[in-house]
Design a protein around this motif. Structure first.
Motif, PDB file in Angstrom:
ATOM      1  N   SER A   9     -11.675   2.421   2.484  1.00 49.86           N
ATOM      2  CA  SER A   9     -13.041   3.186   2.782  1.00 49.86           C
ATOM      3  C   SER A   9     -13.970   1.834   2.915  1.00 49.86           C
ATOM      4  O   SER A   9     -13.570   0.702   2.576  1.00 49.86           O
ATOM      5  N   PHE A  12     -15.039   0.208  -0.120  1.00 52.49           N
ATOM      6  CA  PHE A  12     -13.984  -0.547  -0.818  1.00 52.49           C
ATOM      7  C   PHE A  12     -13.990  -1.871  -0.278  1.00 52.49           C
ATOM      8  O   PHE A  12     -13.999  -2.875  -1.087  1.00 52.49           O
ATOM      9  N   CYS A  66      -8.943  -2.112  -7.452  1.00 50.01           N
ATOM     10  CA  CYS A  66      -7.859  -1.515  -7.337  1.00 50.01           C
ATOM     11  C   CYS A  66      -7.122  -0.626  -8.275  1.00 50.01           C
ATOM     12  O   CYS A  66      -7.130   0.712  -7.976  1.00 50.01           O
ATOM     13  N   GLU A  68      -9.624   1.164 -10.383  1.00 48.61           N
ATOM     14  CA  GLU A  68     -10.734   1.994 -10.359  1.00 48.61           C
ATOM     15  C   GLU A  68     -10.640   3.160  -9.155  1.00 48.61           C
ATOM     16  O   GLU A  68     -10.686   3.955  -9.343  1.00 48.61           O
ATOM     17  N   THR A  69      -9.860   2.299  -8.040  1.00 44.97           N
ATOM     18  CA  THR A  69      -9.646   3.300  -6.963  1.00 44.97           C
ATOM     19  C   THR A  69      -8.368   3.811  -6.657  1.00 44.97           C
ATOM     20  O   THR A  69      -8.102   4.279  -5.743  1.00 44.97           O
ATOM     21  N   ARG A  70      -7.552   3.383  -7.493  1.00 41.13           N
ATOM     22  CA  ARG A  70      -5.908   3.732  -7.314  1.00 41.13           C
ATOM     23  C   ARG A  70      -5.435   3.304  -6.157  1.00 41.13           C
ATOM     24  O   ARG A  70      -4.628   3.756  -5.649  1.00 41.13           O
ATOM     25  N   THR A  71      -5.753   1.939  -6.000  1.00 40.86           N
ATOM     26  CA  THR A  71      -5.196   1.249  -4.316  1.00 40.86           C
ATOM     27  C   THR A  71      -3.908   0.663  -4.906  1.00 40.86           C
ATOM     28  O   THR A  71      -3.672  -0.352  -5.638  1.00 40.86           O
TER      29      THR A  71
END
Ligand code: FAD
Ligand code: 2HG
Ligand code: ZN
Length: 475
Positions: A9, A12, A66, A68-71
Motif C-alpha cells: 500500500s 506502507f 513488516c 505490524e503489517t504481516r508483510t
C-alpha cells in the motif's frame, strides 16, 4: 504472476521511505529485476519492492513495520545462493530486504584474532581485512567476490577449506540478529568459551533467513599461511583418491587445506565452456584431484608434497601429477576448479545434488548412483565433482539447454529420489553446503524424521509466529 491486489500500500511505502530514505528504497522495475532472479536464473520471482537499510537500527525499524503489517520478507545478500533461498515468490507480495548497505567492518582485533563485520560485507573484503592485519580468514568459495558474510552465515556455507578450518558455523563466535518483530538481539560476543545456555547463535546460522535477519557477526581469524603449494593429480578411480586423501591427511596433518575432486567429464566441460583455462596434466584421467598445502612457516612443503606424491605414484595410486609452485600455476589450477559452476550454466540445465556422505562411503556411492541415474535417464551426463576432503560431492546431472521443462518434469523427481535414497541409505545429507531454500524444501520433509522436522517447526513457530520470514523456503 504479480497480483496487483497484493502490492504494497502507499502508506506502507511511505513508512518504509521514512525509515530508509531515497537511497534505501528500490521500486523501479528495472533496478529491482536483478534481485528478482537468482544467480542460476533458475528461479524467477516478483518482489513488491527492494528495501536496503543502511544500519541495524533501520533493519529493526523495517522489520517492526513488516511485523505490524504481516508483510513477508525475503532477506537477500549477494544473491549467489544455489537453492533459490533469496528469490521471492511470484505473488508480488514479498519484500526483498537487501543487506548490501550493511557494509561496515566494525572492528578488527588481531590480538583476539577476531573481526566484527556487518552482514553485507563481501566475503572477499573480510579476507582482505584479515590480511591487512597479518591474519587469515579461511572461508573460501568460488563466489567470494559477490557473496556476503550474512549470506554465508545464513546458508552455513562450506567451500574449499572445510577440511582444515570447518564450515562457516565453525568460524563464527558471535552474531547480531534482528528478529521478525523488530527486536535486536546483540550476541556479538568475541569469546571462544561461553556456556551460558542454548547456543542461539547456532540456531540462526544455517536458518536461511527464515528466523531473522543477521546484521553482523564476530568471526575468527587465524595465523596467515606464508607458504602455499597446489598439486593436480590424475587417478584411475575414487578408491585410489580416497587412499591418497588418507595418506595426505596423515603425512601432512593440518597443512592439508583442500582436497577437491573432479571427474574427467567435469574437467572436459570446463575446457569446453570457460576461456583461458588449460588441461593441467598432459593426458586424460577418469578422476582428478586438486590439493592444496599451506603452512605458517616456510617449512619444506615442497619436499613433503613430493615425497607423498612419489610414494603414491610408486604404489600405482596416482597416474600423473603436477605441482603448482608459483602463484600463476596455482591460480591456473584453481581457475579450472572454480570454473565448473559457470561451465554448467553455459552447457545445459544442471540438476544439482549437493550431498555429503561419510568420506569412506564415497566410492561405493558414486558407482551405485551413476548406475541409478542411468536407469532413470540413460543419456544423462553426470558432472561429479566437489569437496572430497570433507565428504561433500556435487553429484550433478546435466541435460541439454533446450530440454523442455515439461520433459524435465517427467523424470526429475524420480532422478532426485534415486540419488537421495542412496545418500540417505549411507546416513548422508541431501544438502551439504548450499542450503535447502526452495530447491530441497519438499525433500527435507521426506527425509527428516517426524521428530526432527517437528522440532524445527516448533522453533520456526516460536520465533516467527506470523510466518513472515522467507515463506516458502526451507521449512
Ligand atoms: P544470498 O544468495 O543472497 O542468500 C542465500 C540465503 O541466505 C537466502 O535464504 C537468504 O534469504 C539468506 N540470507 C542472506 N543474507 C542473510 C542475512 N543477512 N540474514 C539472514 N538471512 C540471509 N556455496 C558453498 O557453500 N560452497 C561453495 O563452494 C560455493 N561455491 C559457489 C560458487 C559459485 C560460482 C556460486 C555462484 C555460488 C557458490 N556457492 C557456494 C553458493 C553461495 O555463494 C553461498 O550459498 C553463499 O553463502 C550465499 O551468500 P549470498 O550473500 O550470495 O546469499
Ligand atoms: C562449488 O563447489 C560450488 O563449486 C558450486 O559449491 C557447485 O555448481 C555447483 O553445483
Ligand atoms: Zn561446493
Amino acid at each position: 504472476m504479480s497480483d496487483p491486489t497484493r502490492a504494497l500500500s502507499t502508506s506502507f511505502l511511505q513508512k518504509l521511505h521514512a525509515i530508509v530514505g531515497d537511497a534505501g528504497l528500490v521500486q523501479d522495475e528495472q533496478a529491482k529485476a536483478a534481485c528478482d532472479v537468482d544467480w542460476l536464473k533458475k528461479w524467477q520471482g516478483v518482489s513488491s519492492a527492494v528495501v536496503r537499510p543502511a544500519n541495524t537500527a533501520e533493519v529493526a525499524a523495517v522489520m517492526r513495520l513488516c511485523h505490524e503489517t504481516r508483510t513477508p520478507v525475503v532477506t537477500q545478500g549477494g544473491n549467489t545462493g544455489m537453492s533459490g533461498g533469496a528469490t521471492p515468490d511470484d505473488s508480488g507480495a514479498q519484500l526483498i530486504l537487501s543487506t548490501t548497505r550493511l557494509k561496515q567492518i566494525r572492528e578488527v582485533d588481531p590480538l583476539n584474532n577476531t573481526v566484527t563485520v556487518e552482514a553485507g560485507v563481501l566475503l572477499a573484503n573480510v579476507q582482505s581485512a584479515a590480511d591487512d592485519v597479518n591474519r587469515y580468514f579461511p572461508l573460501s568459495l568460488g563466489s567470494e567476490g559477490s557473496c556476503t558474510i550474512g549470506g554465508n552465515l545464513a546458508t552455513n556455507a562450506g567451500g574449499i577449506a572445510v577440511l582444515r578450518y570447518g564450515n562457516t558455523r565453525d568460524l563464527v563466535l558471535g552474531i547480531e540478529v534482528v528478529l521478525p518483530n523488530g527486536d535486536i538481539w546483540n550476541g556479538l560476543r568475541a569469546l571462544r568459551k561461553d556456556n551460558t545456555g542454548y547456543s542461539l547463535r547456532d540456531l540462526f546460522i544455517g536458518s536461511e533467513g527464515t528466523l531473522g535477519v543477521v546484521t553482523a557477526a564476530v568471526l575468527k581469524l587465524f595465523p596467515k599461511p606464508t607458504t602455499r603449494l597446489s598439486a593436480w593429480l590424475g587417478c584411475d578411480d575414487m578408491d585410489a583418491l580416497l587412499e591418497v586423501l588418507a595418506r595426505m591427511r596423515n603425512d601432512c596433518g593440518d597443512r592439508l587445506v583442500a582436497f577437491e575432486m573432479l571427474t574427467e567429464d567435469a574437467l572436459a566441460l570446463v575446457l569446453e565452456h570457460v576461456t583461458d583455462v588449460r588441461r593441467p596434466l598432459a593426458g586424460k584421467h577418469p578422476y582428478h584431484a586438486l590439493v592444496e598445502l599451506a603452512d605458517t612457516r616456510d617449512a619444506e612443503l615442497g619436499s613433503l608434497l613430493e615425497s607423498v606424491l612419489e610414494k603414491a605414484m610408486e604404489d600405482g595410486l596416482v597416474q600423473d601429477a603436477a605441482i603448482g609452485a608459483n602463484l600463476a600455476q596455482r591460480q591456473a589450477f584453481w581457475k579450472v576448479r572454480e570454473g565448473i559452476s559457470q561451465a554448467q550454466v553455459r552447457a545445459g540445465k544442471a540438476i544439482k545434488h549437493d550431498i555429503a556422505l561419510p568420506i569412506s562411503s564415497l566410492p561405493g556411492f558414486v558407482d551405485r548412483a551413476v548406475d541409478a541415474v542411468k536407469q532413470v535417464k540413460p543419456d544423462a551426463r553426470v558432472i561429479n565433482f566437489g569437496h572430497m576432503g570433507d565428504g561433500n560431492l556435487h553429484f550433478n546431472v546435466l541435460v541439454p539447454l533446450d530440454t523442455p521443462d515439461a520433459e524435465l518434469k517427467s523424470w526429475i523427481h524420480a532422478l532426485n529420489r534415486v540419488v537421495h535414497d542412496l545418500v540417505s541409505a549411507s546416513n548422508g545429507s541431501i544438502s551439504a553446503e548450499h542450503g535447502v531454500g526452495q530447491l530441497r524444501r519438499d525433500e527435507l520433509r521426506h527425509y527428516k524424521s517426524e521428530t526432527e522436522f517437528g522440532l524445527m517447526m516448533l522453533i520456526k513457530q516460536s520465533l516467527d509466529p506470523n510466518q513472515i520470514m522467507n515463506p516458502g523456503k526451507l521449512i
